[in-house]
Scaffold this motif. Structure first.
Motif, PDB file in Angstrom:
ATOM      1  N   PHE A 186       2.180   1.742  -3.488  1.00  0.00           N
ATOM      2  CA  PHE A 186       1.072   2.265  -4.292  1.00  0.00           C
ATOM      3  C   PHE A 186       0.932   3.773  -4.103  1.00  0.00           C
ATOM      4  CE2 PHE A 186      -3.409   3.613  -3.899  1.00  0.00           C
ATOM      5  CZ  PHE A 186      -3.783   3.565  -5.228  1.00  0.00           C
ATOM      6  N   VAL A 228       0.827  -1.207   0.000  1.00  0.00           N
ATOM      7  CA  VAL A 228       0.000   0.000   0.000  1.00  0.00           C
ATOM      8  C   VAL A 228       0.864   1.261   0.000  1.00  0.00           C
ATOM      9  CG1 VAL A 228      -0.269   0.252   2.516  1.00  0.00           C
ATOM     10  CG2 VAL A 228      -2.079   1.039   0.984  1.00  0.00           C
ATOM     11  N   ALA A 246      -1.415  -1.682  -6.558  1.00  0.00           N
ATOM     12  CA  ALA A 246      -2.816  -1.677  -6.101  1.00  0.00           C
ATOM     13  C   ALA A 246      -3.367  -3.090  -6.064  1.00  0.00           C
ATOM     14  CB  ALA A 246      -3.667  -0.795  -7.016  1.00  0.00           C
ATOM     15  N   THR A 268      -1.148  12.724   0.436  1.00  0.00           N
ATOM     16  CA  THR A 268      -2.082  11.678   0.849  1.00  0.00           C
ATOM     17  C   THR A 268      -2.855  12.053   2.101  1.00  0.00           C
ATOM     18  OG1 THR A 268      -0.589  10.010  -0.066  1.00  0.00           O
ATOM     19  CG2 THR A 268      -2.286   9.238   1.443  1.00  0.00           C
ATOM     20  N   TYR A 291      -9.195   6.589  -4.487  1.00  0.00           N
ATOM     21  CA  TYR A 291      -7.942   7.323  -4.554  1.00  0.00           C
ATOM     22  C   TYR A 291      -7.484   7.479  -6.001  1.00  0.00           C
ATOM     23  CZ  TYR A 291      -3.531   9.097  -2.742  1.00  0.00           C
ATOM     24  OH  TYR A 291      -2.464   9.913  -2.428  1.00  0.00           O
ATOM     25  N   ILE A 295      -9.040   2.261  -2.502  1.00  0.00           N
ATOM     26  CA  ILE A 295      -8.033   2.333  -3.566  1.00  0.00           C
ATOM     27  C   ILE A 295      -8.635   2.905  -4.844  1.00  0.00           C
ATOM     28  CG2 ILE A 295      -6.614   0.920  -5.109  1.00  0.00           C
ATOM     29  CD1 ILE A 295      -5.993  -0.866  -2.733  1.00  0.00           C
ATOM     30  N   THR A 339      -1.839  -5.000  -3.209  1.00  0.00           N
ATOM     31  CA  THR A 339      -2.400  -4.579  -1.921  1.00  0.00           C
ATOM     32  C   THR A 339      -3.698  -5.308  -1.630  1.00  0.00           C
ATOM     33  OG1 THR A 339      -1.409  -2.374  -2.100  1.00  0.00           O
ATOM     34  CG2 THR A 339      -3.265  -2.621  -0.597  1.00  0.00           C
TER      35      THR A 339
END
Length: 290
Positions: free
Chosen positions: A168, A165, A212, A264, A251, A248, A215
């Motif tokens: 990513f 993660v 991704a 972030t 995002y 995800i 994750t």
């Protein structure tokens, strides 16, 4: 004071929440463990701010030529260089003292975090791919501080999920920086990170897609692992996977359609969808583990 807070970036302290993952998934929620985790969290908060000050000191000339970073306290001269250096020293000392209250391991991880960032700011932030791995290593040190530093055996699944993660998020940040340059008429190498010259949109999209997917896969396998089910006495963690997937995807949507991804922590606290998703994941995870 506003300039000082902007220099220290306290909103970034959300990232230090990785310290609490160890006690959460190890079922160690007693007062002593949580108190030690809080001290480790504060130690990383101080050291993280020290790193931000260090980066701004080393990047002051480059930031003055950047279309956005030129407004930061140091390049804009809202804070003097001597004041920034005093803040840097005080934060490092405070971080080490807080970490010593927990354990030698936490002190080691906090110190390693600072040393890695010195080398990162000095040279390795200009080395393609390695720059993102070094950013990820900072998060892994937080996880180790919340496990090994507190006397908790780290889960291989927890470390793998954390690695994927954070990679990513790191590659997404580089993609956001490229997108920002593409939207300005001043997009040339001297206005931003030199390492962006070695990245291409297609390559970053591939890196983002791989990390991704890894994750989601790593977290999904963790929730159905026999060891996980035996530890928690429940197979209910599988029901928290949709929150991870949605987070995800959300995002990625913000990255490509809302010009987000460069910060972030700020994206998390400003986007209602992400806030609700993270809150729902925390609540559902606590409900399953309790």
């Amino acid at each position: 004071m506003r300039s000082v807070f902007e220099l220290l970036r306290p909103h970034q302290y959300l990232k230090n929440g990785f310290v609490f993952l160890g006690p959460l998934f190890a079922h160690q929620w007693d007062v002593v463990t949580l108190s030690q985790a809080l001290l480790a969290f504060l130690a990383f908060c101080c050291m993280a701010s020290a790193v931000y000050v260090l980066n701004d000191i080393m990047d002051i000339e480059a930031d003055r030529a950047h279309p956005v970073k030129c407004r930061r306290p140091l390049p804009s001269e809202a804070i003097s260089l001597s004041t920034a250096k005093r803040l840097l020293g005080g934060l490092v000392v405070a971080s080490v003292l807080l970490s010593l209250l927990v354990s030698g391991w936490v002190t080691l991880f906090v110190t390693a975090y600072f040393v890695i960032n010195i080398f990162y700011s000095w040279h390795f932030k200009h080395v393609v791919i390695l720059d993102v791995f070094l950013i990820s290593s900072g998060f892994m040190l937080r996880i180790l501080a919340g496990t090994v530093g507190l006397g908790i055996a780290p889960s291989a699944w927890l470390l793998l999920c954390g690695l994927m993660v954070t990679l990513f998020l790191g590659f997404a940040k580089r993609r956001a920086e490229l997108l920002m340059l593409e939207s300005t008429e001043q997009g040339n190498g001297r206005l931003t990170r030199r390492v962006l010259d070695d990245y291409s949109p297609a390559m970053l999209e591939q890196f983002i897609a791989v990390t991704a997917a890894c994750t989601v896969l790593a977290y999904g396998l963790y929730t159905v692992s026999p060891e996980t089910i035996a530890l928690h006495g429940s197979d209910g963690l599988i029901y928290t996977v949709p929150f991870v997937i949605y987070g995800i995807f959300r995002y990625l949507y913000l990255l490509h359609h809302r010009s987000k991804g460069n910060d972030t922590a700020k994206d998390l606290v400003t986007d209602r969808h992400l806030l609700v998703t993270v809150a729902a994941w925390v609540v559902s995870t606590l409900w399953v583990l309790s």
